[in-house]
Scaffold this motif. Structure first.
Motif, PDB file in Angstrom:
ATOM      1  N   GLU A 289    -112.179 -38.731 -13.803  1.00 46.91           N
ATOM      2  CA  GLU A 289    -113.619 -38.974 -13.649  1.00 46.91           C
ATOM      3  C   GLU A 289    -114.221 -38.057 -12.590  1.00 46.91           C
ATOM      4  OE1 GLU A 289    -114.515 -43.097 -12.938  1.00 46.91           O
ATOM      5  OE2 GLU A 289    -113.669 -43.710 -14.860  1.00 46.91           O
TER       6      GLU A 289
ATOM      7  N   ARG B 117    -116.980 -35.130 -13.146  1.00 40.22           N
ATOM      8  CA  ARG B 117    -118.223 -35.207 -12.395  1.00 40.22           C
ATOM      9  C   ARG B 117    -118.533 -33.866 -11.721  1.00 40.22           C
ATOM     10  NH1 ARG B 117    -121.085 -39.389  -9.697  1.00 40.22           N
ATOM     11  NH2 ARG B 117    -122.134 -38.550  -7.873  1.00 40.22           N
TER      12      ARG B 117
ATOM     13  N   SER C 295    -126.784 -38.300 -13.257  1.00 42.15           N
ATOM     14  CA  SER C 295    -126.500 -39.636 -13.799  1.00 42.15           C
ATOM     15  C   SER C 295    -126.658 -39.660 -15.315  1.00 42.15           C
ATOM     16  CB  SER C 295    -127.445 -40.676 -13.199  1.00 42.15           C
ATOM     17  OG  SER C 295    -127.179 -40.839 -11.850  1.00 42.15           O
TER      18      SER C 295
ATOM     19  N   LEU D 283    -123.603 -37.934 -16.794  1.00 38.92           N
ATOM     20  CA  LEU D 283    -122.377 -38.724 -16.617  1.00 38.92           C
ATOM     21  C   LEU D 283    -122.376 -39.910 -17.571  1.00 38.92           C
ATOM     22  CD1 LEU D 283    -121.916 -38.791 -12.735  1.00 38.92           C
ATOM     23  CD2 LEU D 283    -120.699 -37.389 -14.409  1.00 38.92           C
ATOM     24  N   ARG D 284    -123.513 -40.553 -17.702  1.00 44.38           N
ATOM     25  CA  ARG D 284    -123.603 -41.759 -18.522  1.00 44.38           C
ATOM     26  C   ARG D 284    -123.586 -41.434 -20.014  1.00 44.38           C
ATOM     27  NH1 ARG D 284    -128.252 -43.412 -16.572  1.00 44.38           N
ATOM     28  NH2 ARG D 284    -129.336 -42.357 -18.253  1.00 44.38           N
ATOM     29  N   ASP D 285    -124.479 -40.524 -20.426  1.00 44.60           N
ATOM     30  CA  ASP D 285    -124.673 -40.336 -21.868  1.00 44.60           C
ATOM     31  C   ASP D 285    -123.773 -39.273 -22.479  1.00 44.60           C
ATOM     32  OD1 ASP D 285    -126.511 -42.368 -21.992  1.00 44.60           O
ATOM     33  OD2 ASP D 285    -128.158 -41.061 -21.403  1.00 44.60           O
TER      34      ASP D 285
ATOM     35  N   GLY E 191    -119.877 -40.956 -20.669  1.00 42.96           N
ATOM     36  CA  GLY E 191    -119.630 -42.392 -20.788  1.00 42.96           C
ATOM     37  C   GLY E 191    -119.184 -43.060 -19.493  1.00 42.96           C
ATOM     38  N   HIS E 192    -119.416 -42.399 -18.347  1.00 42.58           N
ATOM     39  CA  HIS E 192    -119.087 -43.056 -17.075  1.00 42.58           C
ATOM     40  C   HIS E 192    -120.110 -44.155 -16.785  1.00 42.58           C
ATOM     41  CE1 HIS E 192    -116.905 -39.343 -15.198  1.00 42.58           C
ATOM     42  NE2 HIS E 192    -116.452 -39.655 -16.394  1.00 42.58           N
ATOM     43  N   SER E 193    -119.653 -45.211 -16.084  1.00 40.45           N
ATOM     44  CA  SER E 193    -120.622 -46.205 -15.641  1.00 40.45           C
ATOM     45  C   SER E 193    -120.109 -46.841 -14.367  1.00 40.45           C
ATOM     46  CB  SER E 193    -120.854 -47.267 -16.713  1.00 40.45           C
ATOM     47  OG  SER E 193    -119.835 -48.211 -16.660  1.00 40.45           O
ATOM     48  N   GLU E 194    -121.023 -47.348 -13.562  1.00 41.86           N
ATOM     49  CA  GLU E 194    -120.631 -47.953 -12.286  1.00 41.86           C
ATOM     50  C   GLU E 194    -119.775 -49.198 -12.502  1.00 41.86           C
ATOM     51  OE1 GLU E 194    -120.756 -47.106  -9.050  1.00 41.86           O
ATOM     52  OE2 GLU E 194    -121.393 -45.179  -9.867  1.00 41.86           O
ATOM     53  N   THR E 195    -120.078 -49.967 -13.588  1.00 44.54           N
ATOM     54  CA  THR E 195    -119.388 -51.245 -13.776  1.00 44.54           C
ATOM     55  C   THR E 195    -117.910 -51.065 -14.105  1.00 44.54           C
ATOM     56  OG1 THR E 195    -120.445 -51.227 -15.924  1.00 44.54           O
ATOM     57  CG2 THR E 195    -121.179 -52.913 -14.362  1.00 44.54           C
TER      58      THR E 195
ATOM     59  N   LYS F 171    -116.040 -48.355 -13.246  1.00 41.73           N
ATOM     60  CA  LYS F 171    -115.504 -47.295 -12.393  1.00 41.73           C
ATOM     61  C   LYS F 171    -114.071 -47.635 -12.002  1.00 41.73           C
ATOM     62  CE  LYS F 171    -117.244 -44.941  -8.242  1.00 41.73           C
ATOM     63  NZ  LYS F 171    -117.061 -43.581  -8.696  1.00 41.73           N
TER      64      LYS F 171
END
Ligand SMILES: [Zn+2]
Length: 232
Positions: free
Chosen positions: A81, A85, A131, A134-136, A139-143, A145
């Motif tokens: 990850e 990033r 962000s 990373l998200r779209d 597919g990373h997300s804080e929840t 991690k």
């Protein structure tokens, strides 16, 4: 489904994302099956006096190996990850226009019109380009991690708790009932972890519990068989 039920489901959904909870259920399952198998093997081989020491050694060795294994696997996930990033940060610095186009195409592939996709990509890029990528894109997300230390501690503790359950069964029974009690305690423990994981995953209760019980039962049966062979 009522609107309240939908909200409740969503609430539930968010809760089930935490990786350490999943690691804890897996750890408890592992502890139950591996220590029960160990103890059944020893009891079936007729070495009843070894049960307490073997059970404690099984708890110690198993939880250490769980912690190390979990730490390494989650840490390598975290490394991937982090390097993704960094790569994304570099790409955004070198080629912001190409990255904007990439984001636009991602939204188009998800079904937006070209015009709307451009609008969404522009707005999100202005707000927080990294962000959005990373998200779209990744597919990373804080929840969800990766948190290696937390996962390692959670799985070691839960392994130890799970592994203690069949040991209690081994300590309370008489010589002739030990195997039965180990199996019974392990099955009760597996029933509980099955029930918890069905709640976490929102999967059908009976199916999940049966899967855990049958899987654990096969594991224990194989080791009991080996123990009986050693005894002969
Ligand atoms: Zn990108």
């Amino acid at each position: 489904m009522s609107i309240e039920a939908v909200y409740q489901r969503n609430e539930h959904h968010r809760g089930s994302k935490s990786g350490w909870l999943r690691a804890a259920v897996l750890g408890a399952n592992d502890g139950l099956v591996s220590n029960a198998s160990l103890l059944i093997g020893i009891a079936a081989a007729g070495r009843v006096s070894f049960l307490p020491v073997a059970g404690l050694a099984g708890i110690a060795a198993g939880s250490m190996s769980m912690a190390v294994g979990e730490y390494i696997s989650v840490q390598s996930q975290a490394d991937i990850e982090a390097s993704d990033r960094q790569m994304e940060i570099d790409h955004l610095a070198i080629d912001p226009i190409g990255e904007l186009e990439e984001l636009t195409q991602i939204y188009q592939e998800r079904g937006l019109s070209r015009e709307l996709a451009e609008q969404v990509a522009n707005t999100l890029t202005e707000k927080d380009a990294l962000s959005a990528h990373l998200r779209d894109e990744l597919g990373h997300s804080e929840t969800n991690k990766a948190q290696p230390a937390l996962a390692a501690v959670a799985s070691a503790i839960s392994f130890a708790l799970g592994a203690t359950v069949p040991l209690i069964g081994a300590l309370i029974g008489g010589t002739s009932t030990k195997v039965t009690l180990i199996v019974l305690f392990a099955m009760l423990g597996l029933f509980s972890t099955g029930a918890i994981s069905s709640r976490l995953a929102g999967s059908p209760f009976i199916k999940t519990v049966l899967r855990v019980l049958i899987g654990g039962g096969i594991g224990m049966a194989i080791t009991a068989g080996i123990g009986a062979l050693v005894h002969i």
